[in-house]
Design a protein around this motif. Sequence first.
Motif, PDB file in Angstrom:
ATOM      1  N   ARG A 326       0.396  -0.820   0.484  1.00 53.74           N
ATOM      2  CA  ARG A 326      -0.024  -0.028  -0.301  1.00 53.74           C
ATOM      3  C   ARG A 326       0.433   1.189   0.012  1.00 53.74           C
ATOM      4  NH1 ARG A 326      -5.026   0.932   4.499  1.00 53.74           N
ATOM      5  NH2 ARG A 326      -5.407   3.932   3.091  1.00 53.74           N
ATOM      6  N   LEU A 327       1.892   1.493   0.494  1.00 55.58           N
ATOM      7  CA  LEU A 327       2.590   1.880   0.266  1.00 55.58           C
ATOM      8  C   LEU A 327       3.671   2.428  -0.100  1.00 55.58           C
ATOM      9  CD1 LEU A 327       4.044   1.620   3.963  1.00 55.58           C
ATOM     10  CD2 LEU A 327       2.571   3.817   3.905  1.00 55.58           C
ATOM     11  N   THR A 328       3.894   1.595  -1.111  1.00 58.11           N
ATOM     12  CA  THR A 328       4.432   1.888  -2.048  1.00 58.11           C
ATOM     13  C   THR A 328       4.467   1.569  -3.860  1.00 58.11           C
ATOM     14  OG1 THR A 328       5.744  -1.039  -1.992  1.00 58.11           O
ATOM     15  CG2 THR A 328       7.135   1.071  -0.184  1.00 58.11           C
ATOM     16  N   HIS A 329       3.923   0.940  -3.936  1.00 57.60           N
ATOM     17  CA  HIS A 329       2.813   0.015  -5.263  1.00 57.60           C
ATOM     18  C   HIS A 329       2.045   1.336  -6.179  1.00 57.60           C
ATOM     19  CE1 HIS A 329       0.836  -1.903  -8.452  1.00 57.60           C
ATOM     20  NE2 HIS A 329       1.933  -3.206  -7.910  1.00 57.60           N
ATOM     21  N   PRO A 330       2.862   1.920  -6.941  1.00 56.94           N
ATOM     22  CA  PRO A 330       1.994   2.669  -8.538  1.00 56.94           C
ATOM     23  C   PRO A 330       0.812   2.211  -8.344  1.00 56.94           C
ATOM     24  CG  PRO A 330       4.364   1.578  -9.154  1.00 56.94           C
ATOM     25  CD  PRO A 330       3.890   0.312  -8.495  1.00 56.94           C
ATOM     26  N   GLU A 331      -0.332   1.759  -7.977  1.00 52.56           N
ATOM     27  CA  GLU A 331      -1.095   1.410  -8.167  1.00 52.56           C
ATOM     28  C   GLU A 331      -2.282   1.424  -7.153  1.00 52.56           C
ATOM     29  OE1 GLU A 331      -2.487  -2.135  -9.966  1.00 52.56           O
ATOM     30  OE2 GLU A 331      -1.511  -1.225 -12.103  1.00 52.56           O
ATOM     31  N   GLU A 332      -1.362   1.717  -5.677  1.00 51.84           N
ATOM     32  CA  GLU A 332      -1.597   2.299  -4.327  1.00 51.84           C
ATOM     33  C   GLU A 332      -0.729   3.769  -4.313  1.00 51.84           C
ATOM     34  OE1 GLU A 332      -3.350   0.415  -1.742  1.00 51.84           O
ATOM     35  OE2 GLU A 332      -2.802  -2.118  -3.064  1.00 51.84           O
ATOM     36  N   MET A 333      -0.656   4.471  -3.093  1.00 52.02           N
ATOM     37  CA  MET A 333       0.006   5.462  -2.654  1.00 52.02           C
ATOM     38  C   MET A 333       1.246   5.573  -3.224  1.00 52.02           C
ATOM     39  SD  MET A 333      -0.609   5.633   1.464  1.00 52.02           S
ATOM     40  CE  MET A 333      -0.552   6.233   2.548  1.00 52.02           C
ATOM     41  N   GLY A 334       1.945   5.101  -3.554  1.00 48.14           N
ATOM     42  CA  GLY A 334       3.296   4.620  -4.569  1.00 48.14           C
ATOM     43  C   GLY A 334       3.592   5.987  -5.612  1.00 48.14           C
ATOM     44  N   ASN A 335       2.241   6.060  -6.172  1.00 52.00           N
ATOM     45  CA  ASN A 335       2.285   7.282  -7.142  1.00 52.00           C
ATOM     46  C   ASN A 335       1.619   8.374  -6.964  1.00 52.00           C
ATOM     47  OD1 ASN A 335       4.469   6.335  -9.043  1.00 52.00           O
ATOM     48  ND2 ASN A 335       2.706   5.497 -10.383  1.00 52.00           N
ATOM     49  N   LEU A 336       0.732   8.562  -6.490  1.00 49.89           N
ATOM     50  CA  LEU A 336      -0.101   9.145  -5.607  1.00 49.89           C
ATOM     51  C   LEU A 336       0.278  10.178  -5.023  1.00 49.89           C
ATOM     52  CD1 LEU A 336      -3.549  10.580  -5.895  1.00 49.89           C
ATOM     53  CD2 LEU A 336      -3.728   8.673  -4.116  1.00 49.89           C
ATOM     54  N   PHE A 337       1.340   9.796  -4.082  1.00 50.62           N
ATOM     55  CA  PHE A 337       1.546  10.382  -2.859  1.00 50.62           C
ATOM     56  C   PHE A 337       3.042  11.321  -3.282  1.00 50.62           C
ATOM     57  CE2 PHE A 337      -1.738   9.395  -0.315  1.00 50.62           C
ATOM     58  CZ  PHE A 337      -1.614  10.112   0.559  1.00 50.62           C
ATOM     59  N   LYS A 338       3.756  12.412  -3.035  1.00 54.75           N
ATOM     60  CA  LYS A 338       4.743  13.008  -3.838  1.00 54.75           C
ATOM     61  C   LYS A 338       5.486  12.987  -2.442  1.00 54.75           C
ATOM     62  CE  LYS A 338       3.598  12.231  -8.287  1.00 54.75           C
ATOM     63  NZ  LYS A 338       1.805  12.296  -8.156  1.00 54.75           N
ATOM     64  N   VAL A 339       6.869  13.544  -2.655  1.00 55.94           N
ATOM     65  CA  VAL A 339       7.529  13.843  -1.951  1.00 55.94           C
ATOM     66  C   VAL A 339       8.659  15.579  -2.201  1.00 55.94           C
ATOM     67  CG1 VAL A 339       9.197  13.070   0.082  1.00 55.94           C
ATOM     68  CG2 VAL A 339       8.512  11.554  -0.457  1.00 55.94           C
ATOM     69  N   LEU A 340       8.827  15.911  -1.858  1.00 60.05           N
ATOM     70  CA  LEU A 340       9.335  17.943  -2.192  1.00 60.05           C
ATOM     71  C   LEU A 340      10.189  17.871  -0.628  1.00 60.05           C
ATOM     72  CD1 LEU A 340       9.822  19.928  -3.886  1.00 60.05           C
ATOM     73  CD2 LEU A 340       8.574  21.626  -2.818  1.00 60.05           C
ATOM     74  N   GLY A 341      11.623  17.491  -1.490  1.00 62.70           N
ATOM     75  CA  GLY A 341      13.047  18.120  -0.192  1.00 62.70           C
ATOM     76  C   GLY A 341      12.523  19.427   0.641  1.00 62.70           C
ATOM     77  N   LEU A 342      13.147  20.195   1.186  1.00 60.53           N
ATOM     78  CA  LEU A 342      14.095  21.101   0.982  1.00 60.53           C
ATOM     79  C   LEU A 342      14.893  21.122   2.427  1.00 60.53           C
ATOM     80  CD1 LEU A 342      10.547  23.059   2.012  1.00 60.53           C
ATOM     81  CD2 LEU A 342      11.241  22.724  -0.160  1.00 60.53           C
ATOM     82  N   PHE A 343      16.315  22.133   0.879  1.00 61.06           N
ATOM     83  CA  PHE A 343      17.636  22.078   1.812  1.00 61.06           C
ATOM     84  C   PHE A 343      18.601  22.915   2.286  1.00 61.06           C
ATOM     85  CE2 PHE A 343      17.142  19.380  -2.053  1.00 61.06           C
ATOM     86  CZ  PHE A 343      18.266  20.008  -2.086  1.00 61.06           C
TER      87      PHE A 343
END
Length: 355
Positions: A326-343
Amino acid sequence: MILHDLIKDRIIQNGPLSLADYMSDCLLHPEHGYYTTRDPLGADGDFTTAPEISQMFGELIGLCLAQAWIDQGSPASFSLAELGPGRGTLMADALRATRSVPGFHQAAQLHLIEASPPLKEAQRQALAPFAPQWHDTVETLPELPLFLIANEFFDALPIAQFVRDEDGWRERQIGLQDDALVFGLGPRTQLTTLQHRLEDTQQDDLVELCAAGVPILSNIAHRIAETGGAALIIDYGDWRSLGDTLQALCGHTPTDPLGAPGQADLTAHVDFEVLAATAKAAGCVHSRVTPQGVFLERLGITTRAQALAQALIGKRLDSHISAHRRLTHPEEMGNLFKVLGLFPTHTPPPPGLES
């Protein structure tokens, strides 16, 4: 339906409401708002976030920030902060995973930005050993290097919606029809903030703006640029807003956003382009927007999942495997959720966000 009646009276007195004002009332009304009156998480609530799905999520987030702290010279005192920390599950998992990182816990000051009294109490219980301090806004965070987590925070901020007209834009507003709340369109207007969107939209296209997110992100980015640190923005959305993404959840089931004000969670997809541009304007560097599944795999979630699986059998093992998927698969949360890093400039991006 008390909040429905209050909103109805407001419309009768002042005319149609913007969607942003409606969402603010529904989510944060001091007496009848969704977040101010309940714990919305888990099987008994209305939705489930990644930290509630598996401990692996918070563990890897914690180790990611700990490595970013090391990469920046292990500052002797820093703010470890989270926006909208839910029940404190993510932060508790992050702190457990980082307890063996030399000096990390000793240097960390825990700060939580939270608007919900019920969730503050849950956080108090989950994080009591770490003496958290609560804030209403990011503006009152101390002037220290800032290592921050925002998981499913920006999606819950109020949005405005605009429909493209042949000569400009019309705001989508909320009015009354036979005592029921209904959507309608305001007068035609010109918007400098949407001028650039005339290039990639057509008549009747809908674009969403989250004005509330800009000052929050700007404050975070400015702090990181000036004092050091890193931020992980994790949410569902895409690089650029297009189309109606407003949704309401009640009991884990989609429902009418106008049907029962204050009784359902209201969210919308995050426009990561706006967040990235805001960070850049504040002098901060941002990573590429990375799918959550890719980010977690780079951090080693599969190796961690395999290690945890050694002690599991039967339904517990099945649940664990399902959580990883669920956390990683592209058809579940893997692609729908994105990560943006600031530094800050001249420092590497947080692990997992390498270009």
